[in-house]
Design an enzyme around this catalytic site. Structure first.
Site: not given
Ligand code: F6R
Length: 607
Positions: A2, A27, A74, A98-99, A479, A483, A486, A502, A602
């Protein structure tokens, strides 16, 4: 998510609040409202639907008042009706929020038992009644707000105005963002600098846990412990406000720190906290009858799918397969008739993922998209869209989009599980509750920022790094390695812990740090054994675990990072935070271009 705004102005503020809300409409926009203090009393106008409805209402029935708060909503807790719209108020205080207030159920029970009459279905209203209770007990508005804040659990931003107080506003943030604006004899608060842009370019970003007492003279800021603190006033340029880094040096850091908020926002798309249910959009397929789900994506989005495979299999007992889009599209896979293919993409434009989608469509699969850019090609070409609400991701390395993809996939697995009868209503409630706790837990994990900076200082000297994980932590190890590679250009590999023997164990020596992702779940002891094998060969382990895990593993690791306790179901989402922080700080230590690493783009719209 929100939008919040507040103005301590010189004249009537309601029209200016609406102007500022327009800049926050991105928002949330399913209802809106403002409240001001008029002749000592709190006045409110609220309307469901777009902001224009509120503006129209204010034209018909204007409100005066030089101190006011506004909100664009929202819906999370309660449908988007006027009654659930913010500000929420009693005759003593009005609040915008908000939250998520995680412990709202317990607070509401307590307050109702004491006689408070609730008028909405929102979690926010508990805040209003708590403040009122403390005001009625004789506390000053500031103290009542502080006492209230100490009772709240969750990740949120709040602004309060009070009956009889024409020169006072209290604002607080824990997890969700909040900025203070400094004017000439005026003060403002807003969810971001964009909301404040036409009023001032002098902005103070509150730190996590801060709360501030504002008058027209300025702001007195306290940290979570109640100590008075100074926070810098920054001059932000109009152009930078549009792509604002807040208090952060890089977009990536900002986006990592936004995760409690955007994950909460994504959660609220399909999760109904009052009933603890998952409500998905209508679809031309029935989860109960699906023979198989196939998830296809690239890079980080593919690792989100790889985590979700564990969820679909374990929670929904639904056969699940994942593939990299560039492989899927050329290997002509036989797809099970009536199956669902899910395409996951931040940009929604990745050419391999889009082409894979078209291939699956040709083969008669049901097509679902999990996409962060709602007008993108993948969103348009999907039969059903499950949007992530991560907001624009500007750093090239994906962070918040990843955790929002995971959140959406977790919700789908729960919905599928219930539809297929593999979990009952109690288990659904338990699992959704663990998701609802995530924004707060992520916020706690973000407090590891400094510690990760110190660990990264050591890691930055490495040439090769291994990441290990078991179960759903295995794709997270992949991941983590991606990260680090990159953005810091350090070579890194992710392995399933059990695979170590292994082959990769041959790499281990004192120069190859091994990062072990191991919450204390049922697989923990096995992972500790793998860790011992590494250490017996001179390897240096960075163990990321929880308190129990740290105790059970002893102190032989090079570094032990202690995470908040979490249910294993949400651990892959929560443990994304330390691996992102580690990659980020390592890149900063190495001086690489964090937001625009070499050779990367991106959105990959060419093969
Ligand atoms: C890594 C990263 C990439 C993307 C991949 C897919 O940090 O950002 O691996 O995840 O290029 O992009 P989208 O999600 O836009 O399809």
């Amino acid at each position: 998510m929100c939008g919040i705004v507040g103005i301590l102005g010189k004249g009537d503020v309601a029209p200016r609040l609406v102007e500022a809300l327009k800049r926050l409409e991105y928002r949330g926009y399913d209802s809106a409202g403002v409240a001001t203090v008029v002749n000592g009393h709190i006045e409110r106008r609220r309307a469901s639907g777009k902001l224009g409805n509120l503006a129209g209402m204010l034209q018909q029935a204007p409100i005066s008042g030089a101190v006011g708060i506004g909100h664009t909503r929202w819906a999370t807790h309660g449908s988007p009706t006027e009654g659930n719209a913010h500000p929420h108020a009693t005759d003593r205080v009005a609040v915008v929020h908000n939250g998520i207030i995680e412990n709202f159920r317990a607070l509401r029970r307590e307050l109702e038992a004491e006689g408070a009459a609730f008028a909405s279905e929102t979690d926010t209203e508990t805040v209003v009644h708590l403040v009122t209770k403390y005001l009625n007990a004789g506390l000053t508005p500031q103290d009542a707000a502080a006492a209230t804040l100490s009772r709240l659990e969750g990740a949120f931003a709040l602004a309060f105005i009070f009956r009889g107080e024409h020169d006072l506003m209290v604002a607080a943030r824990r997890g969700s963002p909040l900025a203070i604006g400094w004017g000439e004899g005026e003060m403002y608060v807003g969810s971001d600098a964009l909301a404040l842009a036409p009023m001032t370019n002098r902005v103070t970003y509150l730190e996590d846990g801060d709360w501030a007492v504002l008058t027209r003279e300025g702001a007195v800021i306290h940290d979570e412990a109640g100590n008075r603190v100074e926070r810098p006033v920054k001059v932000v340029s109009v152009s930078s406000v549009l792509v604002d880094k807040g208090n952060h040096r890089h977009f990536m850091a900002k986006e990592i720190h936004e995760q409690p908020e955007v994950v909460g926002h994504t959660l609220s798309t399909f999760y109904r906290p009052m009933t603890e249910t998952v409500e998905l959009p209508a679809a031309p397929y029935d989860w109960a009858a699906l023979p198989k789900v196939t998830m296809v994506a690239c890079g980080t989005a593919h690792f989100a799918c790889a985590v979700a495979k564990y969820w679909f299999e374990q929670v929904a007992r639904l056969p699940a397969e994942t593939d990299i889009a560039s492989e899927f599209r050329y290997r002509n896979p036989p797809l099970v008739k009536g199956g669902l293919s899910i395409f996951v993409s931040q940009s929604g434009e990745t050419i391999d993922t889009l082409t894979a989608l078209r291939l699956a469509k040709e083969q008669g699969q049901h097509i679902a998209g999990i996409v962060n850019v709602p007008e993108s090609a993948i969103a348009r070409e999907s039969d059903v869209l499950y949007p992530t609400n991560a907001g624009p991701e500007i750093g090239v390395a994906s962070t918040k989009a990843f955790t929002c993809q995971l959140t959406t996939l977790a919700l789908l697995a729960i919905a599928a599980g219930e539809a297929r009868g593999s979990i009952d209503a109690d288990e659904r409630k338990r699992l959704t509750r663990t998701l609802a706790e995530l924004p707060r837990l992520m916020n706690v994990a973000l407090h590891l920022d400094e510690v990760m900076g110190e660990v990264a200082h050591d890691l930055a000297k490495a040439r090769d790094v291994l990441y290990l994980g078991r179960g759903a932590m295995y794709p997270l190890a992949l991941e983590g390695a991606l990260k680090l590679k990159e953005i810091s250009y350090i070579h890194a590999e992710g392995y399933a812990s059990g695979e170590l023997k292994h082959g990769p164990i041959a790499l281990i020596d004192e120069n190859v740090p091994v990062i072990v992702l191991a919450p204390s779940d049922e697989l923990f002891d096995k992972t500790v054994s793998n860790m011992q094998e590494v250490m017996a060969r001179g390897g240096r382990v960075i163990l990321i675990t929880d308190k129990t895990g740290a105790e059970r593993a002893g102190d032989s690791a090079w570094h032990t990072i202690v995470m908040p306790d979490a249910d294993p179901f949400v651990a892959p989402i929560l443990y994304s935070i330390p691996i992102q922080l580690l990659a980020y700080h390592t890149a900063v230590a190495k001086g690489t271009d964090v937001d625009q690493p070499r050779n990367l783009a991106k959105s990959v719209t060419v093969e």
